[in-house]
Design a protein around this motif. Structure first.
Motif, PDB file in Angstrom:
ATOM      1  N   UNK A  49       0.804  -1.224   0.000  1.00 14.94           N
ATOM      2  CA  UNK A  49       0.000   0.000   0.000  1.00 14.94           C
ATOM      3  C   UNK A  49       0.835   1.272   0.000  1.00 14.94           C
ATOM      4  N   UNK A  50       1.948   1.255   0.706  1.00 17.39           N
ATOM      5  CA  UNK A  50       2.762   2.468   0.805  1.00 17.39           C
ATOM      6  C   UNK A  50       3.759   2.514  -0.345  1.00 17.39           C
ATOM      7  N   UNK A  51       3.389   3.254  -1.356  1.00 15.04           N
ATOM      8  CA  UNK A  51       4.219   3.340  -2.572  1.00 15.04           C
ATOM      9  C   UNK A  51       4.630   4.776  -2.864  1.00 15.04           C
ATOM     10  N   UNK A  52       4.566   5.622  -1.851  1.00 15.84           N
ATOM     11  CA  UNK A  52       4.951   7.019  -2.056  1.00 15.84           C
ATOM     12  C   UNK A  52       6.447   7.115  -2.400  1.00 15.84           C
ATOM     13  N   UNK A  53       6.867   8.159  -3.070  1.00 11.20           N
ATOM     14  CA  UNK A  53       8.280   8.296  -3.446  1.00 11.20           C
ATOM     15  C   UNK A  53       9.190   8.244  -2.225  1.00 11.20           C
ATOM     16  N   UNK A  54      10.228   7.430  -2.292  1.00  7.28           N
ATOM     17  CA  UNK A  54      11.212   7.340  -1.220  1.00  7.28           C
ATOM     18  C   UNK A  54      10.839   6.398  -0.091  1.00  7.28           C
ATOM     19  N   UNK A  55       9.697   5.730  -0.170  1.00  6.40           N
ATOM     20  CA  UNK A  55       9.251   4.844   0.910  1.00  6.40           C
ATOM     21  C   UNK A  55      10.282   3.735   1.148  1.00  6.40           C
ATOM     22  N   UNK A  56      10.684   3.578   2.393  1.00  5.80           N
ATOM     23  CA  UNK A  56      11.740   2.615   2.696  1.00  5.80           C
ATOM     24  C   UNK A  56      11.684   2.209   4.160  1.00  5.80           C
ATOM     25  N   UNK A  57      12.456   1.199   4.496  1.00  2.00           N
ATOM     26  CA  UNK A  57      12.559   0.723   5.873  1.00  2.00           C
ATOM     27  C   UNK A  57      13.627   1.521   6.607  1.00  2.00           C
ATOM     28  N   UNK A  58      13.393   1.756   7.903  1.00  2.00           N
ATOM     29  CA  UNK A  58      14.437   2.390   8.714  1.00  2.00           C
ATOM     30  C   UNK A  58      15.099   1.355   9.634  1.00  2.00           C
ATOM     31  N   UNK A  59      14.844   0.073   9.330  1.00  2.00           N
ATOM     32  CA  UNK A  59      15.486  -1.032  10.053  1.00  2.00           C
ATOM     33  C   UNK A  59      16.373  -1.783   9.071  1.00  2.00           C
ATOM     34  N   UNK A  60      17.548  -2.194   9.515  1.00  2.00           N
ATOM     35  CA  UNK A  60      18.512  -2.915   8.675  1.00  2.00           C
ATOM     36  C   UNK A  60      17.861  -4.165   8.102  1.00  2.00           C
ATOM     37  N   UNK A  61      18.031  -4.407   6.806  1.00  2.00           N
ATOM     38  CA  UNK A  61      17.300  -5.463   6.128  1.00  2.00           C
ATOM     39  C   UNK A  61      17.692  -6.870   6.573  1.00  2.00           C
ATOM     40  N   UNK A  62      18.919  -7.080   7.057  1.00  2.00           N
ATOM     41  CA  UNK A  62      19.247  -8.413   7.569  1.00  2.00           C
ATOM     42  C   UNK A  62      18.409  -8.735   8.804  1.00  2.00           C
TER      43      UNK A  62
END
Length: 542
Positions: A49-62
């Motif tokens: 649902x969240x597809x706004x420009x720049x949408x990303x995780x603030x937690x390390x992906x590992x």
């Protein structure tokens, strides 16, 4: 057991929580008589649902991946398309799509105490077609980031331009040569504003309702060598995951726990970072007055640098009302806008599912308790065989929600295994255990940093704290590692618990008797004169 005679499990929501549970049901129990109801067009939940420009995780992906399924991430902190692709890939890997009904909304669920199951009313969101489904077990994996929240400001419906919430981004809209208002300065706003202001023809005004503490950027793009090491050298990514876990809990102890000296140090770091990178005229508006950690700490993704652009301005005045062609501030200034974007978070103090147990609805239960509450964020008194992932007081401001989802999924599987095996009919938390647990966590929260500000962690922004867990990740894992059956009740449960205890005692006694017999036999053998010369030499190690 035939498919028709198996216990039916209904999972509501095909986001990360629902998919995690489904994968674990297959992995741990080899069980697939579950159906996932998803009102969206695909899996992924928040990341769909969240597809706004720049949408990303603030937690390390590992740390933001399933513990059983590492991935070749291109960045340390993933962007929305990469994260969504990861969960779509897992859905295909574990063959979950045949168990998912897309475009299907759960309208209502009611417990039938005679049949000992839930009657679930369904609606196809595309066609409006109605349907029903019965299940002995219902798990809500809707979470709390489901219903976008809009500000309660007069005149919202009078605005004649385009407007949307960041969680429902309008990809058809063209922002070029438009005057755009962005309301909110949380994680979504600080991610999308640097992206939409890259085009100098887009004139953006950021309304800073309440500033947030910002820390320096943490995202890095992995080199080819780094990715090769993660892919090919055993345990390297697993060790990196463990280090990230340790760092997240260290962050909790330093920022969120009750250590004012450490919190002051972090506050100073954030304050210096803001002053060093933001335009001087905006610094006073960008530095919060509430203690750091009271709201989620934001890692900067270019927001402060973007404030130097001539097509971006920051306004700290409150909004008095919306009008047909713009916004009127608290100072009385009327500002014209073509587009208004709300980055104002989610309604997290109302349960998004209409579900009735033995004595009322889940929302009525929440209202009775002055806000959402549950036992371990997972189960509820008077709601047999109903469980939640990311329920009350399970959110965190410092760690991976994927890990906490897995903890809850493992816990739920322990609860429903005897139901699936037809050894127990119902399992629900006891009222007194639920109240005692909530008294404990509210006592911890009352002495925490989370009481120091208005936030979505609290009912109505200032009331009971219902959306944050009062401890580090390791504590969450410890509390949900093993079910304390004394805190549960249900039809057939007491008998099953007693049979289980007797079976365990028998196993312990059998093991103890075997040890005694073997030990006694050995002692007897070695007491016979000259016996050692007849024993096999290789067994004595000669």
């Amino acid at each position: 057991m035939s498919q028709s005679s198996k216990t039916r499990v209904a999972i509501i929501g095909a986001g990360t929580g629902g998919l995690s549970l489904a994968i674990k049901l297959k992995q741990q129990l080899g069980y697939d008589n579950f159906t996932i109801f998803e009102k969206g067009h695909d899996v992924g939940g928040t990341w769909r649902d969240n597809t706004y420009p720049g949408c990303s995780s603030d937690v390390h992906m590992v740390w933001f991946s399933l513990s059983t399924d590492s991935h070749d991430w291109p960045h340390s902190h993933g962007y929305s398309p990469d994260i969504q692709a990861y969960w779509v890939g897992l859905t295909r890997k574990y063959d979950l799509y045949p168990r998912i009904r897309l475009h299907t909304k759960v309208s209502f669920a009611t417990w039938d105490d005679n049949a000992k199951l839930y009657h679930i009313d369904l609606e196809n969101v595309l066609t409006g077609e109605k349907d029903t489904f019965d299940a002995e077990v219902v798990v809500s994996a809707i979470g709390i980031l489901e219903v976008p929240r809009y500000p309660s400001i007069p005149g919202l419906e009078s605005f004649k331009g385009e407007m949307w919430h960041s969680a429902r981004w309008n990809h058809e809209a063209d922002l070029r040569n438009k005057k755009v208002a962005v309301i909110g300065t949380g994680a979504s706003a600080t991610q999308l504003v640097p992206c939409i202001t890259e085009d100098p023809t887009v004139q953006v005004t950021e309304f800073c309702r309440t500033p947030n503490w910002l820390l320096p950027p943490v995202r890095v793009k992995y080199s080819k060598f780094h990715r090769w090491v993660f892919r090919n050298i055993p345990l390297v990514q697993r060790f990196s995951r463990f280090l990230t876990f340790c760092q997240s809990d260290l962050l909790y102890l330093m920022v969120f726990a009750g250590y004012p000296i450490l919190r002051r140090i972090f506050r100073k770091v954030s304050e210096n970072y803001i002053k060093s990178n933001a335009p001087a005229e905006y610094c006073d508006q960008l530095i919060p007055t509430f203690p750091i950690g009271c709201k989620r700490v934001i890692f900067d993704t270019g927001f402060l640098d973007a404030l130097h652009r001539p097509n971006l301005s920051l306004i700290g005045d409150g909004i008095d009302k919306f009008v047909a062609d713009g916004i009127v501030t608290k100072k009385g200034d009327k500002l014209p806008f073509d587009v208004i974007i709300f980055a104002t978070g989610f309604a997290a103090d109302k349960f998004p599912l209409d579900l009735r147990g033995t004595s009322g609805t889940i929302q009525e239960y929440f209202d009775e308790k002055d806000g959402p509450q549950s036992y371990l964020g997972t189960s509820y008194p008077d709601f047999p065989n109903f469980y939640t992932i990311l329920g009350p007081n399970t959110g965190t401001g410092h760690t991976s929600v994927i890990f906490t989802n897995e903890c809850q999924a493992d816990y739920i599987i322990q609860l429903i295994t005897p139901i699936i095996q037809r050894k127990v009919v119902t399992v629900e938390a006891k009222p007194e255990a639920t109240d005692t647990y909530n008294e404990k966590i509210q006592k911890r929260l009352s002495a925490s940093v989370f009481t120091g500000c208005h936030s979505w962690y609290r009912v109505g922004g200032t009331g009971k704290i219902t959306n944050i867990f009062p401890g580090p990740t390791i504590l969450f894992w410890l509390w949900l590692r093993k079910v304390n059956w004394d805190d549960y009740t249900g039809l057939g449960l007491e008998g099953w618990i007693e049979r289980r205890r007797i079976s365990r005692r028998k196993k312990i006694l059998t093991l103890a008797l075997a040890v005694i017999l073997i030990g006694s036999g050995a002692c007897f053998m070695f007491r016979i004169p000259g016996i050692s010369k007849y024993l096999p030499r290789w067994k004595l190690g000669y």
